[in-house]
Write an enzyme that holds these catalytic residues in place. Structure first.
Site, mmCIF file in Angstrom:
data_model
loop_
_atom_site.group_PDB
_atom_site.id
_atom_site.type_symbol
_atom_site.label_atom_id
_atom_site.label_comp_id
_atom_site.label_asym_id
_atom_site.label_seq_id
_atom_site.Cartn_x
_atom_site.Cartn_y
_atom_site.Cartn_z
ATOM 1 N N THR A 54 -34.037 54.932 52.857
ATOM 2 C CA THR A 54 -33.518 55.347 51.552
ATOM 3 C C THR A 54 -34.069 56.706 51.148
ATOM 4 O O THR A 54 -33.328 57.566 50.655
ATOM 5 C CB THR A 54 -33.843 54.291 50.474
ATOM 6 O OG1 THR A 54 -33.271 53.041 50.875
ATOM 7 C CG2 THR A 54 -33.283 54.687 49.123
ATOM 8 N N CYS A 55 -35.325 56.931 51.386
ATOM 9 C CA CYS A 55 -35.951 58.213 51.019
ATOM 10 C C CYS A 55 -35.357 59.357 51.814
ATOM 11 O O CYS A 55 -35.063 60.421 51.267
ATOM 12 C CB CYS A 55 -37.466 58.141 51.265
ATOM 13 S SG CYS A 55 -38.268 56.729 50.494
#
Length: 166
Positions: A54-55
Site C-alpha cells: 500500500t505504501c
C-alpha cells in the site's frame, strides 16, 4: 489514538536522512530535526514501511504525482517517514525517483511517531513497532491538519485529502 492535536506545536524529533546524489556511491547520513521545519509549511506523510504494497503503490506515488500542486499551495517541504533505517528509506527514494522533491526520512524505532501517539505495533505480522499511516500539515511547527488512518487503506492521509486541507 493520537496524542497530538490540531493547534499543538510539533514536539522535538530527529530523523535520519541520506540526501540524494546522482552517484550515491558512498551514502552519508545526516540528522534532520523538527526544528528545521520552523518558519516553513511542511507536509509530513507517515507510512508503516518502505516498499510495502500500500505504501509503495498507493500512498507515496500520490504525493509525487501532485508535487506541483503542493508547491502551488505554498508547501516548502514534503517528507515521507517510516520506521525503516535511513539506507532503506534512501533506496526507496531512489526507486521512486524522489530526488529530494520528497524527503525520505527514517523515524528510527518509530520514536517521533510514538511521541505523538501515532505508532502501531505490527508484531502480529512480524513487523514490530512501526509508524502508523498518517499525514500532518505543519505551519511554523504548528499542527494544522492530522489525517490518521483508522483502518487499512489510504483516505485521510492521502494526497487529495491533504491538498484539500491546505
Amino acid at each position: 489514538m493520537a496524542t497530538i492535536a490540531v493547534g499543538n506545536k510539533i514536539p522535538d524529533g530527529k530523523f535520519e536522512y541520506i540526501p540524494y546524489t546522482p552517484e550515491q556511491e558512498d551514502p552519508v547520513g545526516v540528522v534532520l530535526s523538527t526544528d528545521q521545519f520552523a518558519g516553513k509549511k511542511v507536509v509530513l506523510v507517515s507510512v508503516p514501511g518502505a516498499f510495502t504494497p500500500t505504501c509503495h503503490k498507493e500512498h507515496l506515488p500520490q504525493f509525487l504525482a501532485k508535487y506541483d500542486e503542493f508547491k502551488a499551495k505554498g508547501v516548502d517541504i514534503i517528507a515521507v517517514i517510516a520506521a525503516n533505517d535511513a539506507f532503506v528509506m534512501n533506496g526507496w527514494a531512489r526507486v521512486e525517483q524522489l530526488k529530494d522533491k520528497i524527503l525520505a526520512l527514517s523515524d528510527t524505532n518509530a520514536q517521533f511517531s510514538s511521541s505523538i501517539g501515532l505508532s502501531v505495533d505490527l508484531s502480529h505480522a512480524r513487523l514490530g513497532l512501526r509508524t502508523a499511516r498518517y499525514a500532518l500539515v505543519l505551519d511554523d511547527l504548528d499542527v494544522k491538519y492530522i489525517g490518521a488512518e483508522q483502518s487499512p487503506g489510504v483516505t485521510v492521509s492521502g494526497a487529495d485529502a491533504v491538498l484539500a486541507a491546505l
